[in-house]
Design a protein around this motif. Structure first.
Motif, mmCIF file in Angstrom:
data_model
loop_
_atom_site.group_PDB
_atom_site.id
_atom_site.type_symbol
_atom_site.label_atom_id
_atom_site.label_comp_id
_atom_site.label_asym_id
_atom_site.label_seq_id
_atom_site.Cartn_x
_atom_site.Cartn_y
_atom_site.Cartn_z
ATOM 1 N N ILE A 18 0.858 -1.186 0.000
ATOM 2 C CA ILE A 18 0.000 0.000 0.000
ATOM 3 C C ILE A 18 0.895 1.238 0.000
ATOM 4 N N TYR A 19 0.575 2.182 -0.882
ATOM 5 C CA TYR A 19 1.326 3.443 -0.908
ATOM 6 C C TYR A 19 0.744 4.369 0.158
ATOM 7 N N VAL A 20 1.551 4.677 1.166
ATOM 8 C CA VAL A 20 1.086 5.576 2.225
ATOM 9 C C VAL A 20 1.797 6.913 2.070
ATOM 10 N N ILE A 21 1.013 7.977 1.968
ATOM 11 C CA ILE A 21 1.585 9.320 1.875
ATOM 12 C C ILE A 21 1.244 10.045 3.164
ATOM 13 N N MET A 22 2.283 10.384 3.916
ATOM 14 C CA MET A 22 2.090 11.083 5.178
ATOM 15 C C MET A 22 1.863 12.564 4.905
ATOM 16 N N VAL A 23 0.814 13.104 5.496
ATOM 17 C CA VAL A 23 0.510 14.527 5.327
ATOM 18 C C VAL A 23 0.599 15.175 6.700
ATOM 19 N N SER A 24 1.357 16.271 6.792
ATOM 20 C CA SER A 24 1.560 16.882 8.105
ATOM 21 C C SER A 24 1.500 18.393 8.034
ATOM 22 N N ALA A 25 1.002 18.987 9.107
ATOM 23 C CA ALA A 25 0.954 20.448 9.188
ATOM 24 C C ALA A 25 2.346 21.015 9.471
ATOM 25 N N GLN A 26 3.212 20.188 10.065
ATOM 26 C CA GLN A 26 4.546 20.683 10.394
ATOM 27 C C GLN A 26 5.544 20.399 9.278
ATOM 28 N N GLU A 27 6.342 21.385 9.007
ATOM 29 C CA GLU A 27 7.440 21.183 8.076
ATOM 30 C C GLU A 27 8.656 20.797 8.908
ATOM 31 N N ASN B 82 11.525 10.176 9.405
ATOM 32 C CA ASN B 82 10.921 9.018 10.076
ATOM 33 C C ASN B 82 9.793 8.421 9.253
ATOM 34 N N ALA B 83 8.985 9.269 8.644
ATOM 35 C CA ALA B 83 7.883 8.779 7.809
ATOM 36 C C ALA B 83 8.433 7.872 6.716
ATOM 37 N N LEU B 84 9.500 8.318 6.056
ATOM 38 C CA LEU B 84 10.097 7.529 4.970
ATOM 39 C C LEU B 84 10.750 6.261 5.522
ATOM 40 N N LYS B 85 11.365 6.399 6.693
ATOM 41 C CA LYS B 85 12.020 5.243 7.324
ATOM 42 C C LYS B 85 10.997 4.150 7.651
ATOM 43 N N TYR B 86 9.806 4.566 8.086
ATOM 44 C CA TYR B 86 8.764 3.594 8.438
ATOM 45 C C TYR B 86 7.968 3.133 7.217
ATOM 46 N N ASP C 234 5.792 8.991 0.485
ATOM 47 C CA ASP C 234 6.100 10.412 0.360
ATOM 48 C C ASP C 234 5.629 11.135 1.610
ATOM 49 N N TYR C 235 6.100 12.366 1.761
ATOM 50 C CA TYR C 235 5.747 13.196 2.914
ATOM 51 C C TYR C 235 5.336 14.555 2.371
ATOM 52 N N CYS D 197 -2.784 19.988 -2.359
ATOM 53 C CA CYS D 197 -3.575 19.196 -3.305
ATOM 54 C C CYS D 197 -2.811 18.931 -4.602
ATOM 55 N N GLU D 198 -2.117 19.953 -5.103
ATOM 56 C CA GLU D 198 -1.302 19.760 -6.312
ATOM 57 C C GLU D 198 -0.232 18.706 -6.049
ATOM 58 N N LYS D 199 0.363 18.769 -4.845
ATOM 59 C CA LYS D 199 1.399 17.797 -4.503
ATOM 60 C C LYS D 199 0.816 16.380 -4.455
ATOM 61 N N MET D 200 -0.447 16.280 -4.020
ATOM 62 C CA MET D 200 -1.105 14.968 -3.991
ATOM 63 C C MET D 200 -1.190 14.375 -5.392
ATOM 64 N N THR D 201 -1.622 15.193 -6.360
ATOM 65 C CA THR D 201 -1.753 14.637 -7.715
ATOM 66 C C THR D 201 -0.387 14.319 -8.312
ATOM 67 N N GLU D 202 0.638 15.101 -7.982
ATOM 68 C CA GLU D 202 2.000 14.779 -8.453
ATOM 69 C C GLU D 202 2.434 13.423 -7.900
ATOM 70 N N THR D 203 2.144 13.192 -6.630
ATOM 71 C CA THR D 203 2.512 11.924 -5.997
ATOM 72 C C THR D 203 1.739 10.763 -6.626
ATOM 73 N N ILE D 204 0.450 10.975 -6.897
ATOM 74 C CA ILE D 204 -0.358 9.929 -7.547
ATOM 75 C C ILE D 204 0.220 9.612 -8.927
#
Length: 146
Positions: free
Chosen positions: A80-89, A96-100, A104-105, A113-120
């Protein structure tokens, strides 16, 4: 290419209903139909048997921390492709997200939203290449047999 996009199943996991509905509407505007929203990590984990292809997972949630959810998703199905979305930069959070096992983060900003479609798009390219490689593998196999 369009037909490929139709068969992706998305989970959106965010305890902020507003964010979740913005993402959902954005994906629907890009002709993705199969989208289920969850307001907690627990709800998402209970529904993994529905076999989502892509999960947009909020990092900071009330019930389960995003990393805990991420680890459990990956244990359930590493594909499953998991894309972590966070309010903090936060670079540590991203690492850690990538390590686990996150694919993408993304930071929740004006362009999320644009970044979401790029990742898809990246995911679709990978899936395309993988299916072509499988075909090549089959062809090799059959050329040995016959």
């Amino acid at each position: 290419m369009e037909t490929n996009s139709q068969n992706l199943k998305f989970f959106i996991v965010d305890d902020d209903r507003f964010c979740a509905s913005v993402y959902e509407q954005y994906l629907k505007n890009h002709s993705y139909e199969d989208i289920i929203c969850f307001s907690s990590g627990e709800e998402c984990l209970d529904e993994l048997h529905q076999k989502p292809d892509v999960i947009f997972l909020d990092h900071n949630m009330e019930d389960l921390n995003g990393f805990e959810v991420l680890k459990k998703i990956k244990r359930f199905d590493p594909n499953i492709y998991v894309i972590m979305v966070s309010a903090q930069e936060n670079i540590d959070t991203a690492i850690n997200a990538l390590k686990y096992g996150a694919f993408d983060y993304l930071v929740k900003d004006a362009n999320v939203c644009e970044k979401m479609t790029e990742t898809i798009d990246k995911i679709l390219k990978i899936r395309e290449e993988m299916s072509q490689n499988k075909l090549k593998g089959f062809r090799k196999f059959f050329s040995i047999l016959f």
